[in-house]
Design an enzyme around this catalytic site. Structure first.
Site, PDB file in Angstrom:
ATOM      1  N   GLU A  59       0.895  -1.376  -0.121  1.00  0.00           N
ATOM      2  CA  GLU A  59      -0.232  -0.131  -0.020  1.00  0.00           C
ATOM      3  C   GLU A  59       0.966   1.306   0.045  1.00  0.00           C
ATOM      4  O   GLU A  59       0.442   2.223  -0.723  1.00  0.00           O
ATOM      5  CB  GLU A  59      -0.984  -0.218   1.103  1.00  0.00           C
ATOM      6  CG  GLU A  59      -2.232  -0.970   0.870  1.00  0.00           C
ATOM      7  CD  GLU A  59      -2.025  -2.303   1.482  1.00  0.00           C
ATOM      8  OE1 GLU A  59      -0.703  -2.741   1.970  1.00  0.00           O
ATOM      9  OE2 GLU A  59      -2.873  -3.146   1.330  1.00  0.00           O
ATOM     10  N   HIS A 128      -9.899  -5.909  10.628  1.00  0.00           N
ATOM     11  CA  HIS A 128     -10.719  -5.674   9.373  1.00  0.00           C
ATOM     12  C   HIS A 128     -12.018  -4.863   9.525  1.00  0.00           C
ATOM     13  O   HIS A 128     -12.986  -4.824   8.713  1.00  0.00           O
ATOM     14  CB  HIS A 128     -10.938  -6.783   8.642  1.00  0.00           C
ATOM     15  CG  HIS A 128      -9.732  -7.455   7.752  1.00  0.00           C
ATOM     16  ND1 HIS A 128      -8.731  -7.986   8.097  1.00  0.00           N
ATOM     17  CD2 HIS A 128      -9.657  -7.544   6.408  1.00  0.00           C
ATOM     18  CE1 HIS A 128      -7.882  -8.265   7.346  1.00  0.00           C
ATOM     19  NE2 HIS A 128      -8.681  -8.095   6.026  1.00  0.00           N
TER      20      HIS A 128
END
Lengths: 325, 321
Positions: A59, A128
């Site tokens: 990322e 998450h």
């Protein structure tokens, strides 16, 4: 036309990529896999691999690449598979994208959209399931958008892609399949404008993203009890359309703010502060915030349910500001 | 080698040297504040590498960026004014020493999070490829950035997508105070870190401006025509401390080591070469010295006499309206 939130995002990106050659999509599995949540379905077929770039799971690297590309004149859309992984790109977002215009005295800028789902889905566990919008709202130089409906998702994403600033565009996994009316043809929704999603005069409920749907459900329940709640969707979290919120509070005199994020230093605290500053004299009751609990998201279903705002808590908050506990 | 070719290299290195020496004095006088990282000793890398590219090629650097900015052609007056935090600075006084930017010269900035600008460099190179242009990107960074995750993510993407970026690692052997052997596993030289990603890599003597330029000319030409990244390790030494708050030889380097390295001064080396080959005389160097002194004095005067930014500038350039 009735389309899903997912399809709305797909249309927005597709239309903008057709309109502007500088726009490209980059992220994990956005190409051949068509996006982890199938938002970019059909993109690699239409635009080719040169404009729809599958990345390795890095990322910081690909977000930073997009920032550099934006500085050199392109208009990247970075898809974060989820904003949880965006934490790895925070240096690029906060230190480079958000600051380059200011640090360079206006010479450079990073026009780009960083989008993907935030907030909890169902039992995905602590890493998450989190709502990080307050983090991004804290940073000067970023704009933050969190649409709740397909119409807003499409219109705001198109505006975001055209905007010359770096934009954090937060979706939600549980919204992708939801459907709503979207007008035919070309339209945009302006950044920085709230919308009153339901008219009322008894109490104002401010809620965004997934929590807007919850607020609207509760408002319907309350209507059957004779309480007309006005539901305001900021849509853009930064810059916040305080004017619309304050105008509603002046009418109702009561405010409940619903957010899924953690309570401490959450976005609702900022909204409450702004309303206290601008509309204190119009308040007939203390502002009440309904928020996520200040815990990492637990896996077990009953615990997860307890950590996220639900109808009962929103109802209780409304009753509290109406002094009808 | 001819005189007209070499004198400009010496002139540029000298300008950077004198510019930074005066910067240090201005720091002592509190005209410059914050962090000030001097490039003294490392000038041959910026000058040699940038001499090998075109004016429209991109350069991006870390926080030790004065040399790259000046070598890219920025006006020393506006660079000094930026160090002074003045409205006439390159970045209107908002960037400072570590964040010099000169966009019209495609000097894309100094960045102060170690490793953080390597992905940006790959992005500049991505844009070049995307727009079917033929520029290259020179990305300067210290060896302290090499073990960082962002560096390796950038190396991988650059290699994977064949981006025209040249990673120029200025190996001055100390990541602030930590010697490279205590920071990088299996260190012999740094090129193997790039080769692990499939990037061609070479090491060069970073004290020898001609060696740097010669290698870079070959590398730039390859990168421009073949669409591939490259990694160059330029071995150098920082004559001064890490920043102004660090003495030249602190606890982590001995005086003997610093003194020995100073004997490899890139300016002295080029001067000797030119004298030995009869390409320049004492009079030439005296003239260049005077010229550099005048340029730097004018820069200091300009910076000193310039106004600070007005209060209204505080809120400008946060967003584009």
């Amino acid at each position: 036309m009735l389309i899903s939130y997912r399809e709305a995002l797909n249309q927005a990106m597709r239309e903008e990529m057709r309109r502007d050659e500088r726009v490209f999509l980059i992220g994990e599995d956005v190409g051949h896999y068509q996006g982890a949540f199938k938002v970019s379905k059909g993109f690699v077929e239409e635009f080719g691999r040169g404009r729809v770039l599958d990345t390795p799971i890095t990322e910081a690297g690909f977000t930073g690449l997009a920032v550099g590309a934006a500085m050199a004149g392109l208009r990247p859309i970075v898809e974060l598979m989820t904003f949880n992984f965006g934490i790895l790109a925070l240096d690029q977002i906060v230190n480079n994208a958000a600051k380059i215009r200011y640090m360079s005295g206006g010479q450079l800028s990073a026009p780009m959209v960083i989008r993907g789902p935030g907030s909890a889905a169902h039992q995905l566990g602590a890493q998450h399931s989190q709502s990080l919008e307050a983090w991004f709202c804290h940073v000067p130089g970023l704009k933050v958008i969190a649409p709740a409906t397909p119409r807003d998702a499409k219109g705001l994403l198109k505006s975001a892609i055209r905007d010359p600033n770096p934009i954090i565009f937060i979706e939600a996994q549980l919204l992708y399949a939801t459907k709503g009316e979207v007008q035919e043809g070309e339209y945009t929704v302006p950044i920085g404008q709230a919308e009153i999603k339901r008219q009322g005069d008894a109490v104002t409920i401010v809620a965004y993203s997934k929590m807007l749907l919850l607020a609207l459900e509760v408002a319907e329940e309350l209507a059957s009890e004779g309480i007309q709640a006005e539901v305001v969707d900021p849509r853009t979290l930064k810059p916040l359309d305080l004017q619309t919120i304050v105008a509603s509070v002046r009418k109702t005199g009561r405010l409940v703010i619903v957010e899924e994020g953690w309570r401490f230093a959450g976005l609702g605290a900022q909204i409450a502060d702004s309303v206290y500053t601008d509309a204190f004299d119009y308040l007939d009751a203390q502002i009440v915030r309904v928020t996520g609990e200040d815990v990492p998201m637990p896996y077990a279903r009953p615990l997860e349910d307890a950590a996220i705002p639900d109808r009962a808590r929103v109802r209780a908050a409304v009753k509290q500001v109406l002094h009808r506990a | 080698m001819d005189r007209d070719d070499l004198l400009p290299l010496y002139r540029q290195m000298l300008l950077i040297r004198r510019f930074e020496e005066r910067s240090a004095e201005m720091y002592a006088l509190a005209k410059i504040a914050g962090f000030l990282h001097l490039y003294i000793g490392e000038e041959a890398i910026a000058v040699g590498a940038i001499a090998a590219i075109r004016a429209d090629d991109y350069v991006i650097s870390a926080y030790r960026d004065h040399g790259h900015c000046l070598a890219k052609g920025s006006d020393p007056r506006h660079v000094m004014a930026e160090l002074f935090g003045k409205a006439t600075g390159l970045c209107k006084g908002k960037g400072g020493s570590m964040h010099l930017v000169d966009a019209k010269r495609n000097f894309m900035g100094g960045y102060a999070i170690v490793g953080g600008h390597l992905p940006l460099a790959t992005g500049l190179a991505f844009a070049v490829t995307y727009q079917k242009r033929d520029q290259v990107v020179l990305c300067f960074f210290g060896e302290g950035a090499v073990p960082s995750g962002q560096a390796h993510e950038a190396f991988n993407l650059a290699a994977l997508w064949k981006l025209p970026v040249i990673f120029v690692c200025e190996n001055n052997r100390y990541a602030m105070g930590t010697p490279i052997t205590r920071g990088i596993a299996l260190y012999s030289d740094l090129t193997d870190k790039a080769r692990a990603h499939g990037i061609q890599a070479e090491t060069v003597d970073g004290m020898d401006v001609l060696a740097v330029r010669t290698l870079m000319q070959t590398v730039v030409s390859k990168v421009r025509t073949d669409a591939q990244p490259y990694f160059v390790e330029a071995v150098t030494y920082r004559f001064m401390g890490h920043s102004m708050s660090d003495p030249a030889h602190g606890h982590y380097r001995t005086k003997e080591e610093v003194d020995a390295e100073r004997k490899k001064d890139p300016l002295v080396l080029l001067r000797q070469t030119m004298m030995q080959q009869g390409l320049a005389t004492e009079a030439d160097f005296k003239r260049l010295e005077q010229e550099a002194g005048e340029t730097v004095a004018a820069a200091v005067k300009f910076a000193d006499e310039s106004p600070f930014p007005a209060r209204a500038a505080l809120d400008e350039d946060v967003y584009i309206e």
